[in-house]
Motif scaffolding. Sequence first.
Motif, PDB file in Angstrom:
ATOM      1  N   ASN B  54       0.890  -1.224   0.092  1.00 19.35           N
ATOM      2  CA  ASN B  54       0.040   0.008   0.047  1.00 19.35           C
ATOM      3  C   ASN B  54       0.749   1.238   0.126  1.00 19.35           C
ATOM      4  OD1 ASN B  54      -1.800   2.100   0.512  1.00 19.35           O
ATOM      5  ND2 ASN B  54      -2.812   1.178   2.438  1.00 19.35           N
ATOM      6  N   ARG B  55       0.748   2.102  -1.084  1.00 17.48           N
ATOM      7  CA  ARG B  55       1.486   3.178  -1.096  1.00 17.48           C
ATOM      8  C   ARG B  55       1.260   4.393  -0.466  1.00 17.48           C
ATOM      9  NH1 ARG B  55       6.300   0.995  -3.075  1.00 17.48           N
ATOM     10  NH2 ARG B  55       5.944  -0.469  -4.848  1.00 17.48           N
ATOM     11  N   ARG B  56       0.004   4.453   0.160  1.00 16.87           N
ATOM     12  CA  ARG B  56      -0.681   5.560   0.774  1.00 16.87           C
ATOM     13  C   ARG B  56       0.113   5.641   2.255  1.00 16.87           C
ATOM     14  NH1 ARG B  56      -5.051   8.593  -0.881  1.00 16.87           N
ATOM     15  NH2 ARG B  56      -4.821   9.671   1.130  1.00 16.87           N
ATOM     16  N   ASP B  57       1.281   6.067   2.477  1.00 12.25           N
ATOM     17  CA  ASP B  57       2.005   6.179   3.903  1.00 12.25           C
ATOM     18  C   ASP B  57       1.161   7.302   4.505  1.00 12.25           C
ATOM     19  OD1 ASP B  57       3.781   4.384   2.786  1.00 12.25           O
ATOM     20  OD2 ASP B  57       5.191   5.876   1.971  1.00 12.25           O
ATOM     21  N   ASP B  58       0.643   8.264   4.002  1.00  9.95           N
ATOM     22  CA  ASP B  58      -0.079   9.226   4.615  1.00  9.95           C
ATOM     23  C   ASP B  58      -1.427   8.934   5.433  1.00  9.95           C
ATOM     24  OD1 ASP B  58      -0.934   9.002   2.030  1.00  9.95           O
ATOM     25  OD2 ASP B  58      -2.088  11.092   2.089  1.00  9.95           O
ATOM     26  N   SER B  59      -2.159   8.091   4.777  1.00  8.99           N
ATOM     27  CA  SER B  59      -3.314   7.474   5.356  1.00  8.99           C
ATOM     28  C   SER B  59      -3.763   6.023   4.937  1.00  8.99           C
ATOM     29  CB  SER B  59      -4.516   8.395   4.581  1.00  8.99           C
ATOM     30  OG  SER B  59      -5.755   8.125   5.015  1.00  8.99           O
ATOM     31  N   PRO B  60      -2.820   5.088   5.426  1.00  3.08           N
ATOM     32  CA  PRO B  60      -2.715   3.631   5.065  1.00  3.08           C
ATOM     33  C   PRO B  60      -3.972   3.048   5.740  1.00  3.08           C
ATOM     34  CG  PRO B  60      -0.963   4.001   6.947  1.00  3.08           C
ATOM     35  CD  PRO B  60      -1.578   5.236   6.403  1.00  3.08           C
ATOM     36  N   ARG B  61      -4.636   3.663   6.865  1.00  4.27           N
ATOM     37  CA  ARG B  61      -5.610   2.866   7.782  1.00  4.27           C
ATOM     38  C   ARG B  61      -6.993   2.807   6.670  1.00  4.27           C
ATOM     39  NH1 ARG B  61      -4.790   2.594  13.980  1.00  4.27           N
ATOM     40  NH2 ARG B  61      -2.496   2.249  13.806  1.00  4.27           N
ATOM     41  N   ASN B  62      -7.316   3.801   5.997  1.00  5.23           N
ATOM     42  CA  ASN B  62      -8.496   3.988   5.284  1.00  5.23           C
ATOM     43  C   ASN B  62      -8.334   4.119   3.648  1.00  5.23           C
ATOM     44  OD1 ASN B  62      -7.553   6.746   5.457  1.00  5.23           O
ATOM     45  ND2 ASN B  62      -9.649   7.549   5.992  1.00  5.23           N
ATOM     46  N   ARG B  63      -7.013   4.285   3.437  1.00  8.18           N
ATOM     47  CA  ARG B  63      -6.935   4.456   1.753  1.00  8.18           C
ATOM     48  C   ARG B  63      -5.919   3.371   1.408  1.00  8.18           C
ATOM     49  NH1 ARG B  63     -10.980   6.919   2.191  1.00  8.18           N
ATOM     50  NH2 ARG B  63     -11.361   9.134   1.915  1.00  8.18           N
ATOM     51  N   PHE B  64      -5.954   3.056   0.172  1.00  3.49           N
ATOM     52  CA  PHE B  64      -4.948   2.289  -0.472  1.00  3.49           C
ATOM     53  C   PHE B  64      -4.544   2.792  -1.809  1.00  3.49           C
ATOM     54  CE2 PHE B  64      -6.148  -0.390  -4.133  1.00  3.49           C
ATOM     55  CZ  PHE B  64      -7.725  -0.139  -3.926  1.00  3.49           C
ATOM     56  N   SER B  65      -3.419   2.686  -2.300  1.00  3.18           N
ATOM     57  CA  SER B  65      -2.940   3.073  -3.566  1.00  3.18           C
ATOM     58  C   SER B  65      -2.050   2.320  -4.374  1.00  3.18           C
ATOM     59  CB  SER B  65      -2.489   4.562  -3.532  1.00  3.18           C
ATOM     60  OG  SER B  65      -1.305   4.844  -4.260  1.00  3.18           O
ATOM     61  N   VAL B  66      -2.264   2.077  -5.862  1.00  3.19           N
ATOM     62  CA  VAL B  66      -1.226   1.194  -6.261  1.00  3.19           C
ATOM     63  C   VAL B  66      -0.795   2.351  -7.528  1.00  3.19           C
ATOM     64  CG1 VAL B  66      -1.386  -0.880  -7.928  1.00  3.19           C
ATOM     65  CG2 VAL B  66      -2.634  -0.656  -5.888  1.00  3.19           C
ATOM     66  N   THR B  67       0.405   2.395  -7.657  1.00  2.00           N
ATOM     67  CA  THR B  67       1.219   3.337  -8.674  1.00  2.00           C
ATOM     68  C   THR B  67       0.773   2.543  -9.879  1.00  2.00           C
ATOM     69  OG1 THR B  67       3.163   2.347  -8.577  1.00  2.00           O
ATOM     70  CG2 THR B  67       2.702   4.213  -7.084  1.00  2.00           C
ATOM     71  N   ALA B  68       1.142   3.451 -11.205  1.00  2.00           N
ATOM     72  CA  ALA B  68       0.985   2.968 -12.275  1.00  2.00           C
ATOM     73  C   ALA B  68       2.295   2.238 -12.755  1.00  2.00           C
ATOM     74  CB  ALA B  68       1.123   4.113 -13.464  1.00  2.00           C
ATOM     75  N   ASP B  69       3.450   2.176 -12.027  1.00  2.00           N
ATOM     76  CA  ASP B  69       4.546   1.366 -12.103  1.00  2.00           C
ATOM     77  C   ASP B  69       4.124  -0.185 -11.489  1.00  2.00           C
ATOM     78  OD1 ASP B  69       6.160   3.076 -13.402  1.00  2.00           O
ATOM     79  OD2 ASP B  69       7.555   3.582 -11.657  1.00  2.00           O
ATOM     80  N   ASP B  70       3.369  -0.033 -10.396  1.00  2.00           N
ATOM     81  CA  ASP B  70       3.017  -1.441  -9.909  1.00  2.00           C
ATOM     82  C   ASP B  70       1.952  -2.007 -10.604  1.00  2.00           C
ATOM     83  OD1 ASP B  70       4.493  -1.142  -7.472  1.00  2.00           O
ATOM     84  OD2 ASP B  70       2.732  -0.095  -6.278  1.00  2.00           O
ATOM     85  N   VAL B  71       1.359  -1.303 -11.448  1.00  2.00           N
ATOM     86  CA  VAL B  71      -0.037  -1.818 -12.416  1.00  2.00           C
ATOM     87  C   VAL B  71       0.783  -2.634 -13.567  1.00  2.00           C
ATOM     88  CG1 VAL B  71      -1.612  -1.279 -13.918  1.00  2.00           C
ATOM     89  CG2 VAL B  71      -1.665  -0.196 -11.696  1.00  2.00           C
ATOM     90  N   ARG B  72       2.108  -1.856 -13.869  1.00  2.00           N
ATOM     91  CA  ARG B  72       2.585  -2.638 -15.205  1.00  2.00           C
ATOM     92  C   ARG B  72       3.481  -3.724 -14.651  1.00  2.00           C
ATOM     93  NH1 ARG B  72       4.596   2.541 -18.981  1.00  2.00           N
ATOM     94  NH2 ARG B  72       5.598   3.448 -17.283  1.00  2.00           N
ATOM     95  N   ALA B  73       3.810  -3.671 -13.511  1.00  2.00           N
ATOM     96  CA  ALA B  73       4.627  -5.073 -12.765  1.00  2.00           C
ATOM     97  C   ALA B  73       3.581  -6.183 -12.833  1.00  2.00           C
ATOM     98  CB  ALA B  73       5.232  -4.516 -11.486  1.00  2.00           C
ATOM     99  N   ALA B  74       2.426  -5.586 -12.275  1.00  2.00           N
ATOM    100  CA  ALA B  74       1.471  -6.774 -12.138  1.00  2.00           C
ATOM    101  C   ALA B  74       0.864  -7.449 -13.408  1.00  2.00           C
ATOM    102  CB  ALA B  74       0.216  -6.222 -11.448  1.00  2.00           C
TER     103      ALA B  74
END
Lengths: 92, 155
Positions: B54-74
């Motif tokens: 989860n890349r949302r270091d600022d708000s990881p308890r109620n948000r998640f984010s997957v970067t475009a680079d992570d999407v391409r890796a997947a």
Amino acid sequence: MAIKLEIPTALRPFAGKQSSLDLEAATVGEALKSLTNTYSDLRKHLYTDDGRIRSFVNIYVNDEDIRYLEKENTPIKDGDTISIVPSIAGGR
Amino acid sequence: MLLLNEALTNEIRAHGARDYPNETCGALLGLDGPAGDTGGSPRREVRALFPLTNRRDDSPRNRFSVTADDVRAAERAAAVGGLELVGWYHSHPDHPARPSEYDREHAWPWYSYVIVSVAAGEPRDMTSWLLADDRSQFHSEEIASLPGATARHSQ
Ligand SMILES: [Zn+2]
């Protein structure tokens, strides 16, 4: 300019099931406009109601994020590849 | 309909528990079948997971984010296995397994969005959702166990 536009899997059902399109455009904005003029159902997935590219829609010109170029005014040249790449977000 | 075997179901639940109280996230890699007898929605089979950070270091308890680079890796990981990136999973810590307004606003069409509720560290309900083409709502997507795998969802 003759360019290639790559469509992510999630949007292909709205773009005639194509993975890429060949377009004529001078800027990234023109290419996207040409795309959404042909496939109008794509518009709401790419743009907010006030016409801005959605935060989770990433546009690359030859692997360079347009946020670090000239955004939608980024000029393109013959043979360039524009890619639409998702990022994913959510919460509770 | 989303076909998910017991091992993968347990893996998603375990990932949700491991990342609690933060939101977990990952990609669903599998095969997208044609819409058949499932009333128009595709019949998909998940074959592998691609757990993400989860890349949302600022708000990881109620948000998640997957970067475009992570999407391409997947996407690359899926292609290596002859699969497709068919969707995403994330957890709702101490919250029901229903998509939030924030989920809807940020969703892509076509992908399956699996949500697992994690209550006080324990994984509970798991649901799956597909964004309506007009973005107005999510439609529930039935999760089915693959033939031969035993379903053992909590409730
Ligand atoms: Zn959510």
